[in-house]
Design a protein around this motif. Structure first.
Motif, PDB file in Angstrom:
ATOM      1  N   THR A  14       8.118  85.989  18.593  1.00 52.67           N
ATOM      2  CA  THR A  14       8.662  84.666  18.905  1.00 52.67           C
ATOM      3  C   THR A  14       9.891  84.745  19.805  1.00 52.67           C
ATOM      4  OG1 THR A  14       9.862  84.721  16.790  1.00 52.67           O
ATOM      5  CG2 THR A  14       7.783  83.508  16.852  1.00 52.67           C
ATOM      6  N   SER A  15      10.600  85.859  19.749  1.00 50.32           N
ATOM      7  CA  SER A  15      11.757  86.011  20.632  1.00 50.32           C
ATOM      8  C   SER A  15      11.366  86.580  21.991  1.00 50.32           C
ATOM      9  CB  SER A  15      12.808  86.923  19.979  1.00 50.32           C
ATOM     10  OG  SER A  15      12.292  88.224  19.761  1.00 50.32           O
ATOM     11  N   ARG A  16      10.256  87.294  22.028  1.00 54.74           N
ATOM     12  CA  ARG A  16       9.831  87.966  23.261  1.00 54.74           C
ATOM     13  C   ARG A  16       8.933  87.091  24.129  1.00 54.74           C
ATOM     14  NH1 ARG A  16       7.126  94.014  23.224  1.00 54.74           N
ATOM     15  NH2 ARG A  16       7.436  94.493  25.424  1.00 54.74           N
ATOM     16  N   TYR A  17       8.101  86.302  23.500  1.00 56.72           N
ATOM     17  CA  TYR A  17       7.171  85.435  24.226  1.00 56.72           C
ATOM     18  C   TYR A  17       7.655  83.999  24.109  1.00 56.72           C
ATOM     19  CZ  TYR A  17       3.906  89.375  24.277  1.00 56.72           C
ATOM     20  OH  TYR A  17       3.312  90.598  24.477  1.00 56.72           O
ATOM     21  N   THR A  18       8.337  83.535  25.125  1.00 63.88           N
ATOM     22  CA  THR A  18       8.892  82.187  25.115  1.00 63.88           C
ATOM     23  C   THR A  18       8.444  81.437  26.362  1.00 63.88           C
ATOM     24  OG1 THR A  18      10.915  82.938  26.222  1.00 63.88           O
ATOM     25  CG2 THR A  18      10.917  82.916  23.807  1.00 63.88           C
ATOM     26  N   MET A  19       8.581  80.147  26.302  1.00 62.09           N
ATOM     27  CA  MET A  19       8.175  79.314  27.430  1.00 62.09           C
ATOM     28  C   MET A  19       9.093  79.565  28.624  1.00 62.09           C
ATOM     29  SD  MET A  19       7.624  75.213  27.378  1.00 62.09           S
ATOM     30  CE  MET A  19       7.030  74.315  28.798  1.00 62.09           C
ATOM     31  N   PRO A  20       8.534  79.776  29.824  1.00 62.42           N
ATOM     32  CA  PRO A  20       9.374  79.971  31.010  1.00 62.42           C
ATOM     33  C   PRO A  20      10.278  78.766  31.245  1.00 62.42           C
ATOM     34  CG  PRO A  20       7.085  80.513  31.481  1.00 62.42           C
ATOM     35  CD  PRO A  20       7.100  79.849  30.142  1.00 62.42           C
ATOM     36  N   ILE A  21      11.451  79.017  31.770  1.00 65.53           N
ATOM     37  CA  ILE A  21      12.426  77.953  32.003  1.00 65.53           C
ATOM     38  C   ILE A  21      12.409  77.545  33.469  1.00 65.53           C
ATOM     39  CG2 ILE A  21      14.865  77.333  31.920  1.00 65.53           C
ATOM     40  CD1 ILE A  21      15.196  79.352  29.658  1.00 65.53           C
ATOM     41  N   GLN A  22      12.257  76.243  33.689  1.00 67.13           N
ATOM     42  CA  GLN A  22      12.301  75.706  35.048  1.00 67.13           C
ATOM     43  C   GLN A  22      13.749  75.622  35.509  1.00 67.13           C
ATOM     44  OE1 GLN A  22       9.404  74.445  36.985  1.00 67.13           O
ATOM     45  NE2 GLN A  22      11.007  74.897  38.471  1.00 67.13           N
ATOM     46  N   ARG A  23      14.061  76.277  36.609  1.00 65.69           N
ATOM     47  CA  ARG A  23      15.441  76.275  37.111  1.00 65.69           C
ATOM     48  C   ARG A  23      15.570  75.364  38.323  1.00 65.69           C
ATOM     49  NH1 ARG A  23      18.046  80.172  34.395  1.00 65.69           N
ATOM     50  NH2 ARG A  23      16.817  81.877  33.488  1.00 65.69           N
ATOM     51  N   PRO A  55       4.164  71.919  25.971  1.00 67.20           N
ATOM     52  CA  PRO A  55       4.014  71.039  27.139  1.00 67.20           C
ATOM     53  C   PRO A  55       4.412  71.754  28.425  1.00 67.20           C
ATOM     54  CG  PRO A  55       5.991  70.468  25.909  1.00 67.20           C
ATOM     55  CD  PRO A  55       5.275  71.501  25.090  1.00 67.20           C
ATOM     56  N   LEU A  56       3.558  71.633  29.444  1.00 69.06           N
ATOM     57  CA  LEU A  56       3.801  72.334  30.704  1.00 69.06           C
ATOM     58  C   LEU A  56       4.100  71.390  31.859  1.00 69.06           C
ATOM     59  CD1 LEU A  56       0.876  74.941  30.537  1.00 69.06           C
ATOM     60  CD2 LEU A  56       3.217  75.189  29.684  1.00 69.06           C
ATOM     61  N   GLN A  57       4.200  70.094  31.578  1.00 67.78           N
ATOM     62  CA  GLN A  57       4.323  69.112  32.654  1.00 67.78           C
ATOM     63  C   GLN A  57       5.538  69.344  33.543  1.00 67.78           C
ATOM     64  OE1 GLN A  57       3.797  68.488  29.494  1.00 67.78           O
ATOM     65  NE2 GLN A  57       2.073  67.070  29.224  1.00 67.78           N
ATOM     66  N   GLU A  58       6.610  69.861  32.960  1.00 63.36           N
ATOM     67  CA  GLU A  58       7.847  70.029  33.720  1.00 63.36           C
ATOM     68  C   GLU A  58       7.909  71.351  34.481  1.00 63.36           C
ATOM     69  OE1 GLU A  58       9.899  67.483  33.956  1.00 63.36           O
ATOM     70  OE2 GLU A  58       8.544  66.396  32.611  1.00 63.36           O
ATOM     71  N   LEU A  59       6.905  72.203  34.314  1.00 63.66           N
ATOM     72  CA  LEU A  59       6.919  73.507  34.973  1.00 63.66           C
ATOM     73  C   LEU A  59       6.199  73.447  36.315  1.00 63.66           C
ATOM     74  CD1 LEU A  59       6.062  75.943  32.024  1.00 63.66           C
ATOM     75  CD2 LEU A  59       8.318  75.237  32.840  1.00 63.66           C
ATOM     76  N   ASP A  60       6.725  74.187  37.295  1.00 65.50           N
ATOM     77  CA  ASP A  60       6.002  74.279  38.562  1.00 65.50           C
ATOM     78  C   ASP A  60       4.825  75.235  38.390  1.00 65.50           C
ATOM     79  OD1 ASP A  60       6.860  76.969  38.887  1.00 65.50           O
ATOM     80  OD2 ASP A  60       8.635  76.349  40.006  1.00 65.50           O
ATOM     81  N   ILE A  61       3.990  75.335  39.413  1.00 58.89           N
ATOM     82  CA  ILE A  61       2.741  76.077  39.290  1.00 58.89           C
ATOM     83  C   ILE A  61       2.979  77.562  39.029  1.00 58.89           C
ATOM     84  CG2 ILE A  61       2.561  76.379  41.787  1.00 58.89           C
ATOM     85  CD1 ILE A  61      -0.309  76.013  39.210  1.00 58.89           C
ATOM     86  N   LEU A  62       4.005  78.149  39.620  1.00 55.33           N
ATOM     87  CA  LEU A  62       4.257  79.578  39.419  1.00 55.33           C
ATOM     88  C   LEU A  62       4.670  79.877  37.980  1.00 55.33           C
ATOM     89  CD1 LEU A  62       6.066  80.545  42.756  1.00 55.33           C
ATOM     90  CD2 LEU A  62       3.654  80.820  42.128  1.00 55.33           C
ATOM     91  N   LEU A  63       5.446  78.984  37.377  1.00 57.60           N
ATOM     92  CA  LEU A  63       5.834  79.181  35.981  1.00 57.60           C
ATOM     93  C   LEU A  63       4.654  78.929  35.048  1.00 57.60           C
ATOM     94  CD1 LEU A  63       9.444  77.677  35.795  1.00 57.60           C
ATOM     95  CD2 LEU A  63       8.746  80.077  35.835  1.00 57.60           C
ATOM     96  N   ARG A  75      -9.414  71.170  37.241  1.00 61.44           N
ATOM     97  CA  ARG A  75     -10.304  72.082  36.513  1.00 61.44           C
ATOM     98  C   ARG A  75      -9.517  72.842  35.442  1.00 61.44           C
ATOM     99  NH1 ARG A  75     -12.699  69.372  39.174  1.00 61.44           N
ATOM    100  NH2 ARG A  75     -12.595  68.336  37.158  1.00 61.44           N
ATOM    101  N   ALA A  76      -8.316  73.283  35.788  1.00 53.52           N
ATOM    102  CA  ALA A  76      -7.477  73.991  34.811  1.00 53.52           C
ATOM    103  C   ALA A  76      -7.146  73.080  33.636  1.00 53.52           C
ATOM    104  CB  ALA A  76      -6.196  74.486  35.475  1.00 53.52           C
ATOM    105  N   GLU A  77      -6.818  71.831  33.937  1.00 54.96           N
ATOM    106  CA  GLU A  77      -6.481  70.877  32.878  1.00 54.96           C
ATOM    107  C   GLU A  77      -7.694  70.574  32.006  1.00 54.96           C
ATOM    108  OE1 GLU A  77      -4.933  67.648  35.140  1.00 54.96           O
ATOM    109  OE2 GLU A  77      -2.952  68.566  35.417  1.00 54.96           O
TER     110      GLU A  77
END
Length: 208
Positions: free
Chosen positions: A199-208, A55-63, A149-151
């Motif tokens: 799995t350890s190297r490619y992880t979901m970016p964290i919204q700070r 799920p990407l809903q909580e991420l900003d556009i740059l993340l 369009r992306a969605e």
């Protein structure tokens, strides 16, 4: 984009040439390394699918853009090793899967492009909005258009990947059944090792 690919991609040597970069490598080279190429193909593809379903809903556009770039890196690596695997196989199913990987990567590239356009139009710092001499309110509508369009592309991609699950498992099983005991052991060891790393190297970016 290039910087991120260098960061996330595992480098693959040019297996089509010898040490001096002149003569093509013969088919026995690909036969010898086939279990490793198949393991890399499978691990990187599976991780790309997992990340596409996060799920990407909580991420900003740059993340979101960073997330798409990691998925692209995974797919490109999977595609490279799928190609190397086909060098020692005449399986139509394997060649079709290679084409499938390219199509999926094209879809993710399109999503990435739409996200980039959105980011350039959003906010006061968006360069495109500044270049156009438009207000934030004027840029909001086209930015929303690119987001949709992306969605839409992502939604279509999810459906395709759901349909692809059974054919992929069938291909994976067929590949495994063609291996001898030694090749199966190499495949399993390589798969487990690459899986842990990826799995350890490619992880979901964290919204700070």
């Amino acid at each position: 984009m290039q910087k991120l690919e260098r960061q996330y991609c595992i480098e693959t040597p040019n297996l089509l040439q010898d040490d001096e970069g002149k003569n093509p490598v013969n088919k026995s080279h690909f036969n010898l390394n086939r279990p490793i190429h198949l393991a890399r193909r499978d691990v990187f593809f599976e991780r790309a699918v997992e990340m596409l379903n996060m799920p990407l809903q909580e991420l900003d556009i740059l993340l979101r853009i960073k997330h798409a770039e990691m998925i692209l890196s995974l797919l490109k690596t999977s595609e490279s090793h799928a190609f190397f695997a086909t060098r020692s196989s005449a399986s139509l199913q394997e060649h079709d899967f290679l084409r499938f990987l390219k199509l999926i990567a094209d879809n993710v590239q399109s999503i990435h492009a739409m996200m980039q356009q959105q980011s350039h139009l959003e906010g006061e710092e968006g360069f495109l909005c500044q270049f156009l001499g438009a207000t934030a309110e004027q840029c909001a509508l086209p930015a929303m258009h690119y987001q949709r369009r992306a969605e839409d592309i992502l939604q279509g991609l999810w459906h395709v990947l759901q349909l692809a699950h059974a054919p992929y498992r069938s291909l994976q099983k067929a590949n495994y059944e063609t291996m001898n005991d030694g090749e199966r052991e190499r495949y399993k060891k390589a798969y487990d090792s690459f899986r842990q790393e990826v799995t350890s190297r490619y992880t979901m970016p964290i919204q700070r």
